[in-house]
Design an enzyme around this catalytic site. Sequence first.
Site, PDB file in Angstrom:
ATOM      1  N   TYR A 124       0.772  -1.249   0.000  1.00  0.00           N
ATOM      2  CA  TYR A 124       0.000   0.000   0.000  1.00  0.00           C
ATOM      3  C   TYR A 124       0.803   1.298   0.000  1.00  0.00           C
ATOM      4  O   TYR A 124       0.218   2.370  -0.189  1.00  0.00           O
ATOM      5  CB  TYR A 124      -0.989  -0.010   1.168  1.00  0.00           C
ATOM      6  N   PHE A 405     -10.850  -5.071  10.980  1.00  0.00           N
ATOM      7  CA  PHE A 405     -11.752  -4.679   9.891  1.00  0.00           C
ATOM      8  C   PHE A 405     -11.069  -4.918   8.568  1.00  0.00           C
ATOM      9  O   PHE A 405      -9.895  -5.233   8.540  1.00  0.00           O
ATOM     10  CB  PHE A 405     -12.177  -3.199  10.017  1.00  0.00           C
TER      11      PHE A 405
HETATM   12  C1  LIG Z   1      -2.572  -7.747  -3.304  1.00  0.00           C
HETATM   13  C2  LIG Z   1      -3.439  -7.813  -4.576  1.00  0.00           C
HETATM   14  C3  LIG Z   1      -4.789  -7.168  -4.274  1.00  0.00           C
HETATM   15  C4  LIG Z   1      -2.710  -7.029  -5.662  1.00  0.00           C
HETATM   16  O1  LIG Z   1      -3.534  -6.956  -6.804  1.00  0.00           O
HETATM   17  P1  LIG Z   1      -2.933  -6.800  -8.299  1.00  0.00           P
HETATM   18  O2  LIG Z   1      -4.080  -6.536  -9.187  1.00  0.00           O
HETATM   19  O3  LIG Z   1      -2.059  -7.935  -8.569  1.00  0.00           O
HETATM   20  O4  LIG Z   1      -2.041  -5.483  -8.138  1.00  0.00           O
HETATM   21  P2  LIG Z   1      -1.483  -4.603  -9.348  1.00  0.00           P
HETATM   22  O5  LIG Z   1      -1.323  -5.436 -10.570  1.00  0.00           O
HETATM   23  O6  LIG Z   1      -2.300  -3.373  -9.485  1.00  0.00           O
HETATM   24  O7  LIG Z   1      -0.064  -4.247  -8.772  1.00  0.00           O
HETATM   25  C5  LIG Z   1       0.380  -2.961  -8.542  1.00  0.00           C
HETATM   26  C6  LIG Z   1       1.818  -3.014  -8.104  1.00  0.00           C
HETATM   27  O8  LIG Z   1       1.878  -3.570  -6.805  1.00  0.00           O
HETATM   28  C7  LIG Z   1       2.741  -4.714  -6.803  1.00  0.00           C
HETATM   29  N1  LIG Z   1       2.130  -5.701  -5.935  1.00  0.00           N
HETATM   30  C8  LIG Z   1       0.870  -6.101  -5.982  1.00  0.00           C
HETATM   31  N2  LIG Z   1       0.657  -7.028  -5.044  1.00  0.00           N
HETATM   32  C9  LIG Z   1       1.806  -7.188  -4.394  1.00  0.00           C
HETATM   33  C10 LIG Z   1       2.208  -7.998  -3.313  1.00  0.00           C
HETATM   34  N3  LIG Z   1       1.360  -8.848  -2.740  1.00  0.00           N
HETATM   35  N4  LIG Z   1       3.468  -7.893  -2.888  1.00  0.00           N
HETATM   36  C11 LIG Z   1       4.328  -7.045  -3.477  1.00  0.00           C
HETATM   37  N5  LIG Z   1       4.000  -6.244  -4.522  1.00  0.00           N
HETATM   38  C12 LIG Z   1       2.752  -6.323  -4.958  1.00  0.00           C
HETATM   39  C13 LIG Z   1       2.775  -5.182  -8.245  1.00  0.00           C
HETATM   40  O9  LIG Z   1       3.932  -5.907  -8.506  1.00  0.00           O
HETATM   41  C14 LIG Z   1       2.697  -3.884  -8.979  1.00  0.00           C
HETATM   42  O10 LIG Z   1       3.986  -3.271  -8.988  1.00  0.00           O
HETATM   43  P3  LIG Z   1       4.519  -2.487 -10.274  1.00  0.00           P
HETATM   44  O11 LIG Z   1       3.506  -1.387 -10.490  1.00  0.00           O
HETATM   45  O12 LIG Z   1       5.853  -2.004  -9.829  1.00  0.00           O
HETATM   46  O13 LIG Z   1       4.524  -3.493 -11.357  1.00  0.00           O
HETATM   47  C15 LIG Z   1      -3.651  -9.260  -5.064  1.00  0.00           C
HETATM   48  O14 LIG Z   1      -2.391  -9.835  -5.264  1.00  0.00           O
HETATM   49  C16 LIG Z   1      -4.446 -10.122  -4.113  1.00  0.00           C
HETATM   50  O15 LIG Z   1      -5.651 -10.176  -4.214  1.00  0.00           O
HETATM   51  N6  LIG Z   1      -3.749 -10.804  -3.178  1.00  0.00           N
HETATM   52  C17 LIG Z   1      -4.397 -11.697  -2.234  1.00  0.00           C
HETATM   53  C18 LIG Z   1      -5.342 -10.980  -1.301  1.00  0.00           C
HETATM   54  C19 LIG Z   1      -4.676  -9.863  -0.555  1.00  0.00           C
HETATM   55  O16 LIG Z   1      -3.558  -9.969  -0.077  1.00  0.00           O
HETATM   56  N7  LIG Z   1      -5.394  -8.742  -0.462  1.00  0.00           N
HETATM   57  C20 LIG Z   1      -4.947  -7.599   0.255  1.00  0.00           C
HETATM   58  C21 LIG Z   1      -5.667  -7.588   1.546  1.00  0.00           C
HETATM   59  S1  LIG Z   1      -5.114  -6.255   2.541  1.00  0.00           S
END
Ligand SMILES: CC(C)(COP(=O)(O)OP(=O)(O)OC[C@H]1O[C@@H](n2cnc3c(N)ncnc32)[C@H](O)[C@@H]1OP(=O)(O)O)[C@@H](O)C(=O)NCCC(=O)NCCS
Length: 405
Positions: A124, A405
Site C-alpha cells: 500500500y 476490519f
Molecule cells: C494484493 C493484490 C490485491 C494485488 O492486486 P494486483 O491486481 O495484482 O495489483 P497490481 O497489478 O495493481 O499491482 C500494482 C503493483 O503492486 C505490486 N504488488 C501487488 N501485489 C503485491 C504484493 N502482494 N506484494 C508485493 N508487490 C505487490 C505489483 O507488482 C505492482 O507493482 P509495479 O507497479 O511495480 O509493477 C492481489 O495480489 C491479491 O488479491 N492478493 C491476495 C489478497 C490480498 O492480499 N489482499 C490484500 C488484503 S489487505
Amino acid sequence: MTVFDVRLITEEERRATFDVLNRSLHGKRVADDLWSRMGVSWPAAHKFGAFEGDAAIGIASSFDTEVAVPGGRVLPVAAVDGVGVRADRTRRGVLTALMAAQLAEVAERGLPLAMLHASEPTIYGRFGYGSAALGKTVRVSRPAARLHERVPVAGEVRLLGPEEAVKEIPAVYRRIGLHRPGMMARPEAWWPAGHERHLVPEERYTVAVHSGPDGVDGFVTYETIGRRSLDSPDEGAVLNVYDLHAAGPAALAGLWRFLLSVDLVSAVHARHRPVDEPLAVMLTDHRHASTLSVEDDLWLRLVDVEAALAARGYRAAEPVVVAVADRQLASNSGQYEVGPDGARRTSAEPDLVLEVDTLGMLYLGQWSATALAQAGRIEVRDPAALTRADELFTTVTAPWNGTHF
Ligand SMILES: CC(C)(COP(=O)(O)OP(=O)(O)OC[C@H]1O[C@@H](n2cnc3c(N)ncnc32)[C@H](O)[C@@H]1OP(=O)(O)O)[C@@H](O)C(=O)NCCC(=O)NCCS
C-alpha cells in the site's frame, strides 16, 4: 492483456464480490446461513469492483467511520476493509485501478483520512498509505505468570453467553471510548461480521466482561486452542485473545488476572496489542510475558492533507515547514507550516521534504521525524527543524487501532 471496468457494485453484486475477496484471502466459501447473518456487513455502498464483462475479478471495499487523532479529536475516515483480485488476474493493474477509483471517491466525499490493515506490508505504500501504528504479539506463560501485588484490583469478571455478548458488547465498546490515537468507532454494520459471527453461529469465542465501581468497563473475547496430543497428553490449552478493551488500568488488570486464572491453560496469546501496554511490568516476573513480534497494525493515508494536519494536536515547539509530495492526489502536494497552533498551507521554503505515505507514518505519533529521516524517508533541509518536528508530532500514548476490519 486483461480488459476490465472498474465501477461501484450493485446490490446484486454483493455476494459475488465478497466471494472474490474471500477466495483471494484463501477463505472458505461462506455458506448461505452465515451470509444471511453477516451479509449486512457487506453493503454495496463505497465498494468498487473490477469486472470482465459481468464477472467480478477484483474488489476494493471501504466503510465510513471515525478515528481518533492526537490531541483528542475524532475525524471521519474511510476504513478500507476488503481488497482482493482473483488469483488468475493479479499483476495486471487491477488493484491499481481499484485504488485510484476508491481514493478519488473518498477525496470527492471530503473524508480527510483513509486507513487499512495490510495482508502484506509491501502493497500500500505506492498508494500513499504509511505504516502508522504498530501492534505487538505477546505470550504470557501459565501457570507461572502472576500479577504484581501493586497492580490495581477493583471489580470482578463475569462470562457472557453469546446472545448476551452480542447485545452488550457494542455499548461497552462505546463506553470505553476512543482513548488512543488510531482507535476507531465501530459502526453498526461492523458487528455482524467483526464480532457476532464468531460468537453465535461459530461459537468460536468466549466473552468476559469486567465491572468496576462505575459499571462494565472492559471486555475480552478469546478462543481456546487445545494443544493436547498423544505426544503431549498433559499440555494445557492456549487462550488466544481476539479483542480486549479496557477503560483504565484496573479493568485491564482485572481482565488479565482473569485470563491468567483459567485452569488447564499453558499460555495466553494476544496479537496486535498496543506497543506500550505495560503487561510485562504488571507481572511479578516480566520474563513470563514475551513479545513474540512487533508488526504493522494500522496503515494511514492522508486524503486531505491540509484538513488532516489542521485537525490534530501538536506539542509545544517552534513551527516547521514541511513539503509534501502526493503522486495520486496532486492537490495535496505543497508546503505546510505545522506548529502548536495547528497547520496551514504556506509558500515558505520547506525545512523537511517527504512523501504522503511518510506523513501517514508521522501523523499518529508512531514514528519520530528523526527515525524517518535516518531511514531516508525525510529529506532534511534544516537539521534544527527535525528536533522541532520530533517535539511537535510526539504523543505520550502510542497509537493503536484495536479493531479487526
Ligand atoms: C494484493 C493484490 C490485491 C494485488 O492486486 P494486483 O491486481 O495484482 O495489483 P497490481 O497489478 O495493481 O499491482 C500494482 C503493483 O503492486 C505490486 N504488488 C501487488 N501485489 C503485491 C504484493 N502482494 N506484494 C508485493 N508487490 C505487490 C505489483 O507488482 C505492482 O507493482 P509495479 O507497479 O511495480 O509493477 C492481489 O495480489 C491479491 O488479491 N492478493 C491476495 C489478497 C490480498 O492480499 N489482499 C490484500 C488484503 S489487505
